[in-house]
Design a protein around this motif. Structure first.
Motif, short mmCIF file in Angstrom:
data_model
loop_
_atom_site.label_atom_id
_atom_site.label_comp_id
_atom_site.label_asym_id
_atom_site.label_seq_id
_atom_site.Cartn_x
_atom_site.Cartn_y
_atom_site.Cartn_z
N THR A 95 32.51 35.56 41.86
CA THR A 95 33.86 35.77 41.88
C THR A 95 33.82 37.01 42.74
N CYS A 255 36.78 32.55 33.19
CA CYS A 255 38.01 31.87 34.34
C CYS A 255 39.06 32.24 33.45
N ARG A 258 38.94 36.62 33.64
CA ARG A 258 39.14 37.17 34.89
C ARG A 258 40.78 37.75 35.13
#
Length: 371
Positions: A95, A255, A258
């Motif tokens: 990422t 995820c 994030r």
């Protein structure tokens, strides 16, 4: 290996004789231990925890007839460390991958100026030195050390993302060695390096005292050890709010964390813009504005640095904030002399120490001086 014996490749003889190998094994003729080479990186974890760090497919491919890939029961601390490795593999491998464009800059968090500010080193003190970089999987430390003229650099880290440095550091391929291992159990011979460094990472190691002691052991007499860690000073929000909240945050997938990190990232970025505006209006305010220096460093790397930093703060399973006294104790317990101990950007302790020379008559190597 723990026996300090040599490692050979069965197919080619000694490691020095072997060409670059993407997959294979390293054998110790002394203790008969066997270690895997995966994606061109030696994997030197202790046998009893190996299965917790390797993916199932890698365990199948790794010849473990000697039992080095046994599953075993990992302690809670080992699970935390393995989770750290996976989290940073997601962060830097998927990422927020670091790029050569970021590293080639003079300013910004990933740039040369910030690295040497945080490390407490002078570029001239690095030239010609043999360097160990612990927990250096982002590539930032190795890049700037090699660019400053380090003779060779051994980078160790716990996560799978370490293999990605072969591309990032391709221009330095003849001067770098990557090793995947646990810094708490460093599988390197003693007194091999002129300089050992662990930047922005020691606070994430459960037994940070053992890890620091290993850095000292790996450093030659008269050599230098540099660490930069979270400070307890000026970090009340982190200590009292963020760290306790991780008991809940850890249940969310990365995820989701994030995405959640976008909220504080936007708030901090707006705060940075306001502080910069105030500093333009009245320059003396710079010294009074909270985190002005830190935000300015991040600002030069764009909004993504704010996002990445906030994600980093919430996803790390282990984070310790050091008071000044604990830094002094850490150095004292290892028998090293403190050369620099200062706050970097008011939120991190930068400590540079020197290992005592082997004998009183030896001339100690020069060390960087605090500005």
């Amino acid at each position: 290996p723990e026996c300090q014996g040599p490692l050979n490749m069965p197919e080619t003889g000694t490691v020095a004789q072997a060409a670059e190998v993407e997959r294979g094994n390293l054998d110790c003729p002394v203790c008969l231990a066997r270690y895997a080479v995966i994606d061109g990186v030696p994997v030197l974890f202790r046998p009893e925890v190996l299965s917790h760090y390797l993916a199932a497919q890698d365990l199948v491919k790794h010849d473990s007839s000697d039992g080095t890939a046994g599953a075993g029961q990992c302690a809670a601390r080992e699970k935390d460390k393995a989770e750290c490795g996976e989290n940073w593999s997601y962060q830097f491998g998927k990422t927020f991958a670091v790029t050569t464009q970021q590293l080639d800059r003079e300013d910004g968090y990933w740039g040369r100026k910030a690295f040497f500010n945080y490390s407490g080193l002078e570029p001239s003190a690095v030239a010609g030195k043999s360097v160990l970089v612990a927990c250096g999987g982002s590539g930032r430390e190795a890049w700037h050390l090699l660019n400053a003229g380090a003779e060779r650099c051994v980078v160790v880290d716990i996560g799978r993302y370490l293999s990605g440095l072969k591309g990032l550091l391709a221009r330095y391929s003849d001067r770098i060695l990557l090793v995947r291992c646990d810094v708490e159990h460093l599988p390197l011979r003693r007194e091999q390096f002129d300089l050992s460094i662990c930047d922005h990472a020691l606070q994430h190691v459960p037994d940070y005292a053992a890890a620091y002691g290993n850095l000292v052991c790996a450093t030659r007499p008269g050599g230098v050890i540099s660490v930069c860690v979270y400070s307890r000073e000026n970090n009340a929000l982190m200590v009292r709010v963020v760290e306790p909240s991780k008991k809940i945050l850890r249940i969310f997938p990365l995820c989701i964390l994030r995405a959640l990190a976008l909220i504080p990232a936007c708030a901090l970025y707006l705060t940075c813009l306001v502080e910069r505006l105030l500093a333009m209006i009245a320059k003396p305010l710079k010294k009074r504005l909270p985190f002005y220096d830190l935000f300015s460093c991040w600002y030069e790397s764009g909004f993504d640095k704010f996002w990445e930093a906030c994600f980093d703060l919430v996803q790390a399973p282990v984070s310790h904030h050091f008071p000044r006294g604990e830094m002094e104790t850490l150095a004292g317990a290892s028998g090293v002399d403190v050369q620099i101990l200062r706050l970097a950007n008011k939120t991190m302790w930068t400590m540079v120490t020197q290992k005592k020379a082997a004998t009183a008559g030896n001339n100690e190597e020069s060390v960087p001086h605090d500005k």
